[in-house]
Design a protein around this motif. Sequence first.
Motif, PDB file in Angstrom:
ATOM      1  N   VAL A 193      -0.760   9.405   5.136  1.00  0.00           N
ATOM      2  CA  VAL A 193      -2.197   9.207   4.951  1.00  0.00           C
ATOM      3  C   VAL A 193      -2.552   9.173   3.466  1.00  0.00           C
ATOM      4  O   VAL A 193      -3.296   8.289   3.002  1.00  0.00           O
ATOM      5  N   VAL A 194      -2.028  10.120   2.703  1.00  0.00           N
ATOM      6  CA  VAL A 194      -2.335  10.178   1.275  1.00  0.00           C
ATOM      7  C   VAL A 194      -1.834   8.927   0.554  1.00  0.00           C
ATOM      8  O   VAL A 194      -2.546   8.329  -0.261  1.00  0.00           O
ATOM      9  N   ASN A 195      -0.595   8.510   0.869  1.00  0.00           N
ATOM     10  CA  ASN A 195      -0.037   7.332   0.202  1.00  0.00           C
ATOM     11  C   ASN A 195      -0.816   6.072   0.571  1.00  0.00           C
ATOM     12  O   ASN A 195      -1.092   5.227  -0.288  1.00  0.00           O
ATOM     13  N   GLY A 196      -1.183   5.919   1.859  1.00  0.00           N
ATOM     14  CA  GLY A 196      -1.961   4.751   2.262  1.00  0.00           C
ATOM     15  C   GLY A 196      -3.334   4.729   1.619  1.00  0.00           C
ATOM     16  O   GLY A 196      -3.792   3.678   1.131  1.00  0.00           O
ATOM     17  N   LEU A 197      -4.024   5.873   1.613  1.00  0.00           N
ATOM     18  CA  LEU A 197      -5.340   5.939   0.976  1.00  0.00           C
ATOM     19  C   LEU A 197      -5.243   5.699  -0.524  1.00  0.00           C
ATOM     20  O   LEU A 197      -6.142   5.103  -1.133  1.00  0.00           O
ATOM     21  N   ASN A 198      -4.161   6.163  -1.105  1.00  0.00           N
ATOM     22  CA  ASN A 198      -3.925   5.932  -2.531  1.00  0.00           C
ATOM     23  C   ASN A 198      -3.931   4.442  -2.850  1.00  0.00           C
ATOM     24  O   ASN A 198      -4.611   3.985  -3.779  1.00  0.00           O
ATOM     25  N   LEU A 210      -5.104   2.023  -0.901  1.00  0.00           N
ATOM     26  CA  LEU A 210      -6.368   1.403  -0.503  1.00  0.00           C
ATOM     27  C   LEU A 210      -7.452   1.615  -1.558  1.00  0.00           C
ATOM     28  O   LEU A 210      -8.151   0.664  -1.950  1.00  0.00           O
ATOM     29  N   VAL A 211      -7.592   2.847  -2.038  1.00  0.00           N
ATOM     30  CA  VAL A 211      -8.619   3.141  -3.037  1.00  0.00           C
ATOM     31  C   VAL A 211      -8.305   2.430  -4.351  1.00  0.00           C
ATOM     32  O   VAL A 211      -9.210   1.945  -5.044  1.00  0.00           O
ATOM     33  N   PHE A 238       0.829  -1.206   0.000  1.00  0.00           N
ATOM     34  CA  PHE A 238       0.000   0.000   0.000  1.00  0.00           C
ATOM     35  C   PHE A 238       0.868   1.263   0.000  1.00  0.00           C
ATOM     36  O   PHE A 238       0.449   2.303  -0.507  1.00  0.00           O
ATOM     37  N   VAL A 248      -7.118   9.006  -5.746  1.00  0.00           N
ATOM     38  CA  VAL A 248      -7.326   9.906  -4.618  1.00  0.00           C
ATOM     39  C   VAL A 248      -7.533  11.330  -5.085  1.00  0.00           C
ATOM     40  O   VAL A 248      -8.371  12.083  -4.582  1.00  0.00           O
ATOM     41  N   HIS A 276      -3.360   5.279  -9.978  1.00  0.00           N
ATOM     42  CA  HIS A 276      -2.934   5.952  -8.762  1.00  0.00           C
ATOM     43  C   HIS A 276      -3.382   7.413  -8.703  1.00  0.00           C
ATOM     44  O   HIS A 276      -3.023   8.121  -7.768  1.00  0.00           O
TER      45      HIS A 276
END
Length: 251
Positions: free
Chosen positions: A157-162, A164-165, A115, A250, A247
Amino acid sequence: DLDLDDAAEHGADNVEAAELFLKLATPATAPRSGDSGAFANNTHGNNGGGQRRGLLPPAMAMNAAFVKEHPVTAASMGMVLVLFLAGLVAREGMGERVTLILANTVGMNFYLWNFFTAGFYETNILKVLFDLACLASAGRMLEESMGTEGFAIFWVVVNGLNGLVTSVALFSLFVITRMETVLFMQTYGFGGLIGALAVGLKLIAPRETPLPTVPSLKCHHLPMLLGIVSLFCWTLNITAFAQVSSHWSVV
């Protein structure tokens, strides 16, 4: 007698002039043998021990200052470079372990670190150079504005959400199409994080001009512009950017 007195006076004046010249020509502290350049002229005592410390070259001093003042940005640049170089040595092994593969990340192997690592992995040298340039400019500005701790939280947070989404999007695509190749598709790239940098610049300096040669272009145009460029490259299947299109989710 007068001639002898005049000669004595002139001789004394010459001696004094010679002594003054020697004082001016001789340095106060002569360097020790073996010392040279910056080391001889930059000695600092350490509890009376006379420890020598040379000056860093200007480029090294600048890099050291950049790392000290922008640790998150510097660490991100280092990670992009390290993963790229490791990929050149072991392309297949790196692809399986650092890219986001749905079957590996949340399926058979639980490579949950994908992730985060997928967002920093690149295989194209031009893309790497572009990523480093974006980090050195936009990343530096955001870290100065948000502070090191705030920027680090934002970045994680941005990289993890990236990731995950992107995983949710791939799984939804698999459910709709029932194509098993989607489960083993490698997705990676710095595109999502570049989008995050663009959004950050839009928030902190919306009216600033990122490119002085294009004064009509403002920071608040960057997210939309990058999204259009990414979609255009994905549509034309340009290999340098096609694999990172997912990618942008987000952004």
